[in-house]
Motif scaffolding. Structure first.
Motif, mmCIF file in Angstrom:
data_model
loop_
_atom_site.group_PDB
_atom_site.id
_atom_site.type_symbol
_atom_site.label_atom_id
_atom_site.label_comp_id
_atom_site.label_asym_id
_atom_site.label_seq_id
_atom_site.Cartn_x
_atom_site.Cartn_y
_atom_site.Cartn_z
ATOM 1 N N GLY A 1 36.861 27.176 38.089
ATOM 2 C CA GLY A 1 36.375 26.709 39.124
ATOM 3 C C GLY A 1 36.868 27.586 40.539
ATOM 4 N N LYS A 2 37.560 28.554 40.209
ATOM 5 C CA LYS A 2 38.121 29.360 41.477
ATOM 6 C C LYS A 2 36.992 30.777 41.150
ATOM 7 C CE LYS A 2 41.734 27.133 42.328
ATOM 8 N NZ LYS A 2 41.743 26.089 41.782
ATOM 9 N N THR A 3 36.927 31.279 42.682
ATOM 10 C CA THR A 3 36.348 32.600 42.909
ATOM 11 C C THR A 3 37.143 33.443 43.325
ATOM 12 O OG1 THR A 3 34.189 31.698 43.006
ATOM 13 C CG2 THR A 3 34.463 33.766 43.931
ATOM 14 N N ALA A 4 37.182 34.724 42.789
ATOM 15 C CA ALA A 4 38.093 35.786 43.586
ATOM 16 C C ALA A 4 37.400 37.053 43.706
ATOM 17 C CB ALA A 4 39.212 36.303 42.141
ATOM 18 N N LEU A 5 37.907 37.719 44.789
ATOM 19 C CA LEU A 5 37.227 38.762 45.318
ATOM 20 C C LEU A 5 38.544 39.930 44.795
ATOM 21 C CD1 LEU A 5 35.664 39.711 48.606
ATOM 22 C CD2 LEU A 5 36.928 41.279 47.366
ATOM 23 N N ILE A 6 37.835 40.995 44.254
ATOM 24 C CA ILE A 6 38.800 42.249 43.832
ATOM 25 C C ILE A 6 38.402 43.349 44.453
ATOM 26 C CG2 ILE A 6 40.094 43.228 42.141
ATOM 27 C CD1 ILE A 6 39.786 40.506 40.389
ATOM 28 N N THR A 7 39.048 44.045 45.026
ATOM 29 C CA THR A 7 38.544 45.373 45.551
ATOM 30 C C THR A 7 39.058 46.594 44.685
ATOM 31 O OG1 THR A 7 40.661 45.850 47.025
ATOM 32 C CG2 THR A 7 38.835 44.774 48.196
ATOM 33 N N GLU B 1 39.720 41.679 34.519
ATOM 34 C CA GLU B 1 39.360 41.151 32.960
ATOM 35 C C GLU B 1 39.979 39.906 32.676
ATOM 36 O OE1 GLU B 1 38.512 45.503 30.986
ATOM 37 O OE2 GLU B 1 40.602 44.787 30.888
ATOM 38 N N LYS B 2 41.538 39.888 33.212
ATOM 39 C CA LYS B 2 42.578 38.809 33.153
ATOM 40 C C LYS B 2 41.867 37.547 33.739
ATOM 41 C CE LYS B 2 46.004 39.388 31.795
ATOM 42 N NZ LYS B 2 46.315 39.245 29.999
ATOM 43 N N PHE B 3 41.489 37.988 34.962
ATOM 44 C CA PHE B 3 40.853 36.566 35.699
ATOM 45 C C PHE B 3 39.709 35.983 35.080
ATOM 46 C CE2 PHE B 3 42.690 37.277 40.379
ATOM 47 C CZ PHE B 3 43.918 37.474 39.887
ATOM 48 N N ALA B 4 38.725 36.908 34.529
ATOM 49 C CA ALA B 4 37.731 36.467 33.682
ATOM 50 C C ALA B 4 38.039 35.566 32.610
ATOM 51 C CB ALA B 4 36.640 37.598 33.489
ATOM 52 N N LEU C 1 33.987 36.214 39.714
ATOM 53 C CA LEU C 1 34.395 37.247 40.246
ATOM 54 C C LEU C 1 33.383 38.099 41.195
ATOM 55 C CD1 LEU C 1 36.077 38.934 37.057
ATOM 56 C CD2 LEU C 1 37.061 37.777 38.949
ATOM 57 N N ILE C 2 34.005 38.527 42.292
ATOM 58 C CA ILE C 2 33.217 39.229 43.225
ATOM 59 C C ILE C 2 33.994 40.564 43.221
ATOM 60 C CG2 ILE C 2 32.692 39.638 45.816
ATOM 61 C CD1 ILE C 2 33.345 36.454 45.828
ATOM 62 N N ILE D 1 35.503 31.484 48.415
ATOM 63 C CA ILE D 1 36.284 32.634 47.969
ATOM 64 C C ILE D 1 37.787 32.118 47.732
ATOM 65 C CG2 ILE D 1 37.339 35.084 48.357
ATOM 66 C CD1 ILE D 1 34.566 35.611 49.737
ATOM 67 N N HIS D 2 38.419 31.810 46.992
ATOM 68 C CA HIS D 2 39.791 31.239 46.695
ATOM 69 C C HIS D 2 40.717 32.079 46.663
ATOM 70 C CE1 HIS D 2 36.937 28.277 44.786
ATOM 71 N NE2 HIS D 2 37.607 27.451 45.724
ATOM 72 N N ILE D 3 40.350 33.377 46.025
ATOM 73 C CA ILE D 3 41.495 34.520 45.725
ATOM 74 C C ILE D 3 40.991 35.657 46.241
ATOM 75 C CG2 ILE D 3 42.940 35.793 43.739
ATOM 76 C CD1 ILE D 3 41.876 32.840 42.398
ATOM 77 N N LEU D 4 41.964 36.441 46.847
ATOM 78 C CA LEU D 4 41.433 37.916 47.354
ATOM 79 C C LEU D 4 42.603 38.881 46.890
ATOM 80 C CD1 LEU D 4 40.049 39.877 49.156
ATOM 81 C CD2 LEU D 4 41.744 39.408 51.059
#
Ligand code: NAD
Length: 248
Positions: free
Chosen positions: A6-12, A24-27, A33-34, A85-88
């Protein structure tokens, strides 16, 4: 229930190295994932396919994190597509190592812009969404050399020390809105960034580490998962070293 369902994370900087391992870990824990990186090339496309196959929603954007407008555009587009976006994870980073005597203004500016200004750019861009949600976890990729300093890395160490000050300030400023902000300070992690170093330098580093080896990107990703998830719901303003006791 998975830790990030239920969370969405943005990773640069997500197409390789530590950023990729975090994606990969978050998925694997159910996060949508963004992802961003400088280019959306075949390697990045393959990553998106690989992660999408796990059942999460994934979108990758070609975007330079050091550019204020590009960071804002990515967040605007992603917000339309994902809603929240819950996690950056501010992971993008580069080195331009050389002794201060030889360091050019361009080498200084580039490292500060990519490593430090990018953290400001993306955090500012997600801030209003996180404030509305009254929920957020921001994770900034610092480095042990941001704490200890390192000869030949005045630009890089300064950028990573700047991230520590930024992290602690944001934790204080946004804590009342349930937004947490922490930094990870990896030591010597085996990625393309450290692959560039000569073999003897890499061996010397490993010898100096009490655990007698470099870390893996997955070992950093596990700490990112802790900070991203509610396992760390009362942890904010901290710098967690992932360095095999290299710096204590
Ligand atoms: P890497 O070079 O393997 O990967 C970095 C990624 O960031 C690449 O995909 C690159 O294309 C991307 N990137 C670079 N500039 C960008 C920009 N302007 N905008 C968007 N993306 C950009 O590096 P890594 O070893 O995986 O490092 C990831 C982070 O961890 C960096 O911030 C780095 O400083 C930090 N770190 C790494 C180590 C280590 O030992 N590898 C140690 C301490 C800290």
């Amino acid at each position: 229930m998975k830790l990030l369902e239920g969370k969405t994370a943005l990773i640069t900087g997500a197409s390789r190295g530590i950023g990729r391992a975090i994606a990969e870990k978050f998925a694997s824990e159910g996060a949508n994932l963004i992802l961003t990186d400088l280019f959306y090339d075949d390697n990045a496309k393959a990553l998106v396919d690989q992660l999408s196959a796990t059942g999460v929603k994934v979108k990758m954007y070609a975007s330079d994190a050091s550019k204020f407008d590009q960071a804002q555009n990515v967040v605007d587009e992603a917000a339309k597509e994902f809603g929240q976006i819950h996690i950056l994870v501010n992971n993008a980073g580069i080195t331009r190592d050389t002794l201060l005597m030889r360091m050019t203004e361009d080498q200084w500016d580039l490292v500060i812009n990519v490593n430090l200004k990018s953290v400001f750019n993306l955090t500012k861009a997600v801030q209003s969404l996180m404030l509305k949600q009254r929920y957020g976890s921001i994770i900034n990729m610092s480095s042990v050399v941001g704490v200890s300093g390192n000869a030949g890395q005045a630009n890089y160490s300064a950028s990573k020390a700047g991230i520590v000050g930024f992290t602690k300030s944001v934790a204080r400023e946004l804590g009342s809105r349930n937004i947490r902000c922490n930094a990870i300070a990896p030591g010597f992690i085996l990625t393309e960034m450290t692959d560039k170093l000569p073999e003897d330098v890499r061996k010397e580093w490993a010898e100096k580490i009490p655990l007698k080896r470099g870390g893996t990107p997955d070992e950093v990703a596990k700490v990112a998962l802790f900070l991203a998830s509610d396992l760390s719901s009362y942890v904010s303003g901290q710098v967690i070293q992932v360095c095999g006791a290299m710096l204590t």
